[in-house]
Scaffold this motif. Sequence first.
Motif, short mmCIF file in Angstrom:
data_model
loop_
_atom_site.label_atom_id
_atom_site.label_comp_id
_atom_site.label_asym_id
_atom_site.label_seq_id
_atom_site.Cartn_x
_atom_site.Cartn_y
_atom_site.Cartn_z
N LEU A 183 -13.64 -15.39 39.12
CA LEU A 183 -12.60 -14.51 39.68
C LEU A 183 -12.02 -13.68 38.55
N LEU A 184 -11.85 -12.40 38.76
CA LEU A 184 -11.18 -11.57 37.75
C LEU A 184 -9.70 -11.49 38.10
N GLY A 185 -8.85 -11.70 37.10
CA GLY A 185 -7.41 -11.60 37.34
C GLY A 185 -6.64 -12.41 36.33
N VAL A 213 -14.01 -23.07 39.62
CA VAL A 213 -14.05 -21.59 39.57
C VAL A 213 -13.64 -21.12 38.18
N GLU A 214 -14.41 -20.18 37.64
CA GLU A 214 -14.02 -19.58 36.36
C GLU A 214 -13.06 -18.43 36.62
N ILE A 215 -12.03 -18.31 35.79
CA ILE A 215 -11.10 -17.18 35.94
C ILE A 215 -11.15 -16.37 34.65
N LEU A 216 -11.32 -15.06 34.80
CA LEU A 216 -11.43 -14.21 33.61
C LEU A 216 -10.39 -13.11 33.68
N ASN A 217 -9.52 -13.09 32.67
CA ASN A 217 -8.57 -11.98 32.55
C ASN A 217 -9.24 -10.90 31.70
N ILE A 218 -9.57 -9.79 32.33
CA ILE A 218 -10.40 -8.80 31.63
C ILE A 218 -9.67 -8.19 30.43
N GLN A 219 -8.33 -8.23 30.45
CA GLN A 219 -7.58 -7.69 29.31
C GLN A 219 -7.88 -8.48 28.04
N ASP A 220 -8.14 -9.81 28.21
CA ASP A 220 -8.34 -10.68 27.03
C ASP A 220 -9.81 -10.91 26.73
N ASP A 221 -10.70 -10.29 27.49
CA ASP A 221 -12.11 -10.62 27.34
C ASP A 221 -12.67 -10.05 26.03
N GLU A 222 -13.36 -10.89 25.29
CA GLU A 222 -13.89 -10.43 23.99
C GLU A 222 -14.99 -9.37 24.14
N LYS A 223 -15.56 -9.26 25.35
CA LYS A 223 -16.65 -8.28 25.56
C LYS A 223 -16.11 -6.90 25.98
N LYS A 224 -14.80 -6.78 26.10
CA LYS A 224 -14.19 -5.56 26.64
C LYS A 224 -14.66 -4.30 25.90
N GLU A 225 -14.60 -4.33 24.58
CA GLU A 225 -14.94 -3.12 23.82
C GLU A 225 -16.45 -2.86 23.86
N LEU A 226 -17.23 -3.94 23.84
CA LEU A 226 -18.68 -3.78 23.94
C LEU A 226 -19.04 -3.09 25.26
N TRP A 252 -11.77 3.47 32.60
CA TRP A 252 -12.49 3.00 33.80
C TRP A 252 -12.51 1.46 33.85
N LEU A 253 -12.68 0.85 32.67
CA LEU A 253 -12.85 -0.61 32.64
C LEU A 253 -11.55 -1.37 32.84
N LYS A 254 -10.44 -0.65 32.94
CA LYS A 254 -9.19 -1.34 33.35
C LYS A 254 -9.25 -1.68 34.83
N ASN A 255 -10.16 -1.01 35.53
CA ASN A 255 -10.37 -1.27 36.96
C ASN A 255 -11.36 -2.45 37.08
N PRO A 256 -10.92 -3.59 37.66
CA PRO A 256 -11.80 -4.77 37.71
C PRO A 256 -13.14 -4.53 38.40
N MET A 257 -13.20 -3.57 39.34
CA MET A 257 -14.47 -3.29 40.01
C MET A 257 -15.49 -2.73 39.01
N TYR A 258 -15.03 -1.79 38.17
CA TYR A 258 -15.92 -1.26 37.14
C TYR A 258 -16.29 -2.37 36.14
N TYR A 259 -15.31 -3.22 35.83
CA TYR A 259 -15.57 -4.30 34.87
C TYR A 259 -16.64 -5.25 35.43
N ALA A 260 -16.49 -5.58 36.71
CA ALA A 260 -17.46 -6.49 37.35
C ALA A 260 -18.86 -5.87 37.32
N CYS A 261 -18.94 -4.57 37.59
CA CYS A 261 -20.26 -3.91 37.56
C CYS A 261 -20.86 -3.93 36.16
N MET A 262 -20.00 -3.80 35.13
CA MET A 262 -20.55 -3.89 33.76
C MET A 262 -21.00 -5.32 33.45
#
Length: 331
Positions: free
Chosen positions: A45-47, A66-79, A101-111
């Motif tokens: 889950l992203l959030g 269930v894994e929960i991922l906060n995309i703001q803290d994800d180490e792969k964000k810049e990659l 764009w990647l602040k939007n979880p839908m775009y993040y999920a697609c990446m």
Amino acid sequence: MNILEKLKQKAKNLKKRIVLPEGDDERVIKAAHDAANEGLATVTLLGEEENIRNKAKSMGLDLGKVEILNIQDDEKKELYAQKLHELRKQKGLTLDQAREWLKNPMYYACMMLYEGRVDGVVAGAVLSSPDVIRPALQIIKTAPGIKLASSCFLMVVPDCPYGANGTFLYADAGFHPNPSAEELAYIAITTARTAQLLLGVTPCVAMLSFSTKGSAKHELVDKVIEATRIARSLNPELLLDGELQADAALVPEVGQRKAPDSPVAGKANVLIFPDLNAGNIAYKLTERLAKATAIGPILQGLAKPVNDLSRGCKAEDIVLQIAVTVLQTQF
Ligand SMILES: CC(C)(COP(=O)(O)OP(=O)(O)OC[C@H]1O[C@@H](n2cnc3c(N)ncnc32)[C@H](O)[C@@H]1OP(=O)(O)O)[C@@H](O)C(=O)NCCC(=O)NCCS
Ligand SMILES: CC(=O)OP(=O)(O)O
């Protein structure tokens, strides 16, 4: 075992990873919990973790699986930002815009999907269909050799003698507002393939209209006749006929009366609607009035599975869409 149980059983054996970007929604949290606990997939889950755990707790759910991922803290964000920039720089996307764009979880999920971190994306309980489909098209794109992505719904109608024991695919009920005759032909062929792969049935495709075999004359009917001609020329082996009204397509006695020479009339299990008005209204009426289970929009023709939902969906619908998404990894 009914068709929905069969789909879930097949998904369990595949051990895939699915990401749900709408982690704040209670139906999505419940679906993540149920899908993970049933073993349909590994679910992310992203959030914001604390927020999601608090919601789950208030719903009496333990999200241990269930894994929960906060995309703001994800180490792969810049990659991911750099990869997205690379992917779309010819379209004018700057690195800063990719980060935006990647602040939007839908775009993040697609990446995450693009990079192989997960095997599929399911969203649309909160987002509208265009906001789910567009990132999928921009990042995941179509599968090799496929020009046109489209969508279908898997409809399971209780106590229904028609179709494949009450099971149907409806298309396009979620994506193409007004397909051309050629696009409609592609939608029919792709949906037939989805029926075969997902349900294991021989597709029997009806090109629907308000006319059966010339009973009405209108340019709207002409489009369906032309689409039927194109689909047949592209795939002569396919059991496909049109133009047919819905009753002629579904009901053997009516089919016999209105289109006695049709190989499809009275037997159709894949229903192709002439436009999105017809398709979207038909699926919602079937779901609400006939109490059908509606799984979709299932996106077809993408390089990797991303699937949409209706904002009116229930947690059970999301669970089933997760199962379908897992199965699409094998297409
Ligand atoms: C899905 C939808 C958003 C696409 O919108 P669009 O305006 O065509 O999007 P764009 O033109 O910005 O295209 C985005 C990308 O998708 C690609 N694309 C669009 N339609 C496509 C299709 N059918 N198949 C493959 N690629 C497609 C475009 O080529 C473009 O790629 P690029 O940016 O890499 O060049 C649009 O068709 C839509 O809003 N459909 C209705 C959905 C809806 O409201 N459903 C009702 C409820 S379910
Ligand atoms: C598929 C569909 O109609 O989606 P929504 O109900 O969210 O508009």
